[in-house]
Scaffold this active site. Sequence first.
Site: not given
Ligand code: NAD
Ligand code: UDP
Length: 328
Positions: A33, A76, A146, A187
């Site tokens: 979305n 998400s 979350y 992030r």
């Molecule tokens: P992201 O924000 O880039 O991607 C999430 C996508 O989900 C987006 O495109 C968003 O528009 C879509 N979305 C959100 N709510 C929606 C809904 N109700 N209906 C349809 N689409 C929806 O984030 P990401 O880093 O790609 O994360 C993807 C998944 O991986 C998430 O579930 C996140 O919790 C999980 N995850 C990611 C990380 C990471 O480090 N990237 C770490 C832990 C978990």
């Molecule tokens: N962080 C930081 N400066 C920033 C953004 C994040 O020091 O501008 C720190 C944040 O407090 C955390 C770590 O970097 O300790 C990783 O943050 P991120 O938001 O990437 O994801 P998290 O691991 O906390 O989900």
Amino acid sequence: MKKILITGAAGFLGSHLCDRFMKEGYHVIGMDNFITGDKKNIQHLLGLENFEFVAHDVTNFIELRGRLDYILHFASPASPIDYLKIPIQTLKVGALGTHNLLGLAKAKGSRILIASTSEIYGDPLVHPQTEDYYGNVNTIGPRGVYDEAKRFQEAITMAYNRFHGLETRIVRIFNTYGPRMRLNDGRVIPAFMGQALRGEDLTVFGDGSQTRSFCYVEDQIEGIYRLLLSDYEYPVNIGNPHEITIKDFAEEIIKLTGTKQKIVYKDLPVNDPLQRQPDISLAKKILNWEPKVSREKGMKITFDYFKSLSSEELYKAEHKNFKEHIKK
Ligand code: NAD
Ligand code: UDP
């Protein structure tokens, strides 16, 4: 040809998963979305014969025609800044969205893999984190929206597994980075690289002694791919165990980007986990998986990606879809 539905397809991980499954010869249906995603992440796939895109909010009933072999539920918000701005949507996509997707999997007889997170361990008291650790989460803190949505997601997934005999997989993803992260998603990697590119100081939160362990996206996708095709139905950590303090990490980024800026210190966000490192023994054992890409290499590729973005992208403060969704 196997058919797979990938939710969150326009996001960072979702778009890389679409690429991987297209490469493996699947018919891929992407769903999103755009609340935190961007169409440009899947632009190169639109119009290809084996790729379909459905614009849909997965918290609403999902209707798809025909058979479906696999579902990857990745929709998400994932960045702390994102889920603080859209807390209700974050809870809904983890709870109602997951329920809808499990219902779809049950109706179609699909195997479903859900994206969980290291955040389910909260501010962990066990280090490194093993899958049998129950976690230390503040339910009512700002990150609770979350963390608890993801914990509910794991619980309902196991309930469908046990009660309905559904084939389920759960990946606990640790901090993953790479091209297609949103530069303004807050992030730490896009934050620091964006600051370096704009000539701003790097904002370290707290004293920078908190740790994270960063996994390059290609390694993460390989782990998820192997888990989906494995027969293991309990949660598996996928991440890179190479741990670093945020202060040392900021210094690494200063070196990599060549910025003349310095580190400035800001308040540590509430409930920011003080340490995080995956124990990946289980993934090594059952998936024969471990990360291959060094931080040095992965960070260079990621910085080259951010450097290639337009200046409009670089200075964009907020994702355009937030306001629209907050009103709903
Ligand atoms: P992201 O924000 O880039 O991607 C999430 C996508 O989900 C987006 O495109 C968003 O528009 C879509 N979305 C959100 N709510 C929606 C809904 N109700 N209906 C349809 N689409 C929806 O984030 P990401 O880093 O790609 O994360 C993807 C998944 O991986 C998430 O579930 C996140 O919790 C999980 N995850 C990611 C990380 C990471 O480090 N990237 C770490 C832990 C978990
Ligand atoms: N962080 C930081 N400066 C920033 C953004 C994040 O020091 O501008 C720190 C944040 O407090 C955390 C770590 O970097 O300790 C990783 O943050 P991120 O938001 O990437 O994801 P998290 O691991 O906390 O989900």
